[in-house]
Design a protein around this motif. Structure first.
Motif, PDB file in Angstrom:
ATOM      1  N   ARG A 102       0.941  -1.016  -0.018  1.00 46.53           N
ATOM      2  CA  ARG A 102      -0.304   0.097   0.329  1.00 46.53           C
ATOM      3  C   ARG A 102       0.461   1.367   0.132  1.00 46.53           C
ATOM      4  NH1 ARG A 102      -2.417  -0.647   5.989  1.00 46.53           N
ATOM      5  NH2 ARG A 102      -0.346   0.328   7.249  1.00 46.53           N
ATOM      6  N   GLN A 103       0.283   2.475  -0.729  1.00 45.60           N
ATOM      7  CA  GLN A 103       1.442   3.730  -0.338  1.00 45.60           C
ATOM      8  C   GLN A 103       0.087   5.074  -0.247  1.00 45.60           C
ATOM      9  OE1 GLN A 103       3.185   4.607  -4.311  1.00 45.60           O
ATOM     10  NE2 GLN A 103       4.178   6.053  -3.466  1.00 45.60           N
ATOM     11  N   PRO A 104       0.656   5.008   1.353  1.00 50.24           N
ATOM     12  CA  PRO A 104      -0.631   6.376   2.107  1.00 50.24           C
ATOM     13  C   PRO A 104      -0.236   7.801   0.931  1.00 50.24           C
ATOM     14  CG  PRO A 104       0.353   5.184   3.290  1.00 50.24           C
ATOM     15  CD  PRO A 104       1.081   4.120   2.316  1.00 50.24           C
TER      16      PRO A 104
ATOM     17  N   TYR B 267      -3.215   1.003  -2.524  1.00 47.42           N
ATOM     18  CA  TYR B 267      -3.346  -0.953  -2.937  1.00 47.42           C
ATOM     19  C   TYR B 267      -3.269  -1.476  -3.703  1.00 47.42           C
ATOM     20  CZ  TYR B 267      -4.390  -0.547   2.564  1.00 47.42           C
ATOM     21  OH  TYR B 267      -4.343  -0.607   4.203  1.00 47.42           O
TER      22      TYR B 267
ATOM     23  N   LYS C 213       3.517   9.417   1.470  1.00 48.26           N
ATOM     24  CA  LYS C 213       4.554   8.170   0.954  1.00 48.26           C
ATOM     25  C   LYS C 213       4.990   7.341   0.286  1.00 48.26           C
ATOM     26  CE  LYS C 213       2.614   8.234   6.009  1.00 48.26           C
ATOM     27  NZ  LYS C 213       2.386   7.815   7.468  1.00 48.26           N
TER      28      LYS C 213
ATOM     29  N   ARG D 127       5.180   3.448  -0.393  1.00 51.82           N
ATOM     30  CA  ARG D 127       4.925   1.484  -0.724  1.00 51.82           C
ATOM     31  C   ARG D 127       5.294   0.978   0.046  1.00 51.82           C
ATOM     32  NH1 ARG D 127       3.938  -0.696  -7.078  1.00 51.82           N
ATOM     33  NH2 ARG D 127       3.124   2.228  -6.983  1.00 51.82           N
TER      34      ARG D 127
ATOM     35  N   THR E  78      -5.404   4.009   5.262  1.00 53.68           N
ATOM     36  CA  THR E  78      -5.655   5.197   4.113  1.00 53.68           C
ATOM     37  C   THR E  78      -4.893   4.742   3.470  1.00 53.68           C
ATOM     38  OG1 THR E  78      -7.610   6.343   5.344  1.00 53.68           O
ATOM     39  CG2 THR E  78      -6.453   7.310   3.278  1.00 53.68           C
ATOM     40  N   ALA E  79      -4.730   4.560   1.630  1.00 51.12           N
ATOM     41  CA  ALA E  79      -3.744   4.435   0.798  1.00 51.12           C
ATOM     42  C   ALA E  79      -4.384   4.167   0.013  1.00 51.12           C
ATOM     43  CB  ALA E  79      -2.618   2.799   1.200  1.00 51.12           C
TER      44      ALA E  79
ATOM     45  N   GLN F 100      -7.787   2.136  -4.455  1.00 51.65           N
ATOM     46  CA  GLN F 100      -8.214   3.011  -3.073  1.00 51.65           C
ATOM     47  C   GLN F 100      -9.037   2.824  -2.042  1.00 51.65           C
ATOM     48  OE1 GLN F 100      -6.562   6.155  -2.779  1.00 51.65           O
ATOM     49  NE2 GLN F 100      -7.766   6.249  -1.251  1.00 51.65           N
TER      50      GLN F 100
END
Length: 124
Positions: free
Chosen positions: A38-40, A94, A43, A45, A91-92, A119
């Motif tokens: 995941r990548q918020p 995915y 930020k 991954r 929350t990110a 998302q």
């Protein structure tokens, strides 16, 4: 050519659940480990969960252990991520990814095919 397509993302309240699914093309799906990352927002991954080719071995990031469950169905070429007790920090976007071999790995650099992402937004 391997294609990975994620589905199941959306908006959910804190404490709720979502189930993500990843459909893979290609006849060699069952030979490879699969992972979820995941990548918020803003930020890098990060690793979430991984599963071996057989499904017998699974690995989780500490932040999701006990709340998320990864599973796979080699007959259907799918890998799922069941997410319970969701928090706003989950929350990110995915991503589903295919590993370079049968052994699961926490490093994103060991994965050679990626989906487009889905998302997940958790409201407080």
């Amino acid at each position: 050519q391997v294609q990975l397509v994620e589905s199941g993302g959306g908006l959910v309240q804190a404490g709720g659940s979502l189930r993500l699914s990843c459909a893979a093309s290609g006849r060699t799906f069952s030979s490879y480990a699969m992972g979820w990352f995941r990548q918020p927002p803003g930020k890098e991954r990060e690793f979430v969960a991984a599963i071996s080719w057989s499904g017998l071995s699974t690995y989780y990031a500490d932040s999701v252990k006990g709340r998320f469950t990864i599973s796979r169905d080699n007959a259907k070429n799918t890998v799922d991520l069941q997410m319970n007790s969701l928090k706003p920090e989950d929350t990110a976007v995915y991503y589903c990814a295919r590993g370079g071999d049968a052994v699961p790995n926490v490093s994103r650099y060991q994965y050679d095919y990626w989906g487009q992402g889905t998302q997940v937004t958790v409201s407080s």
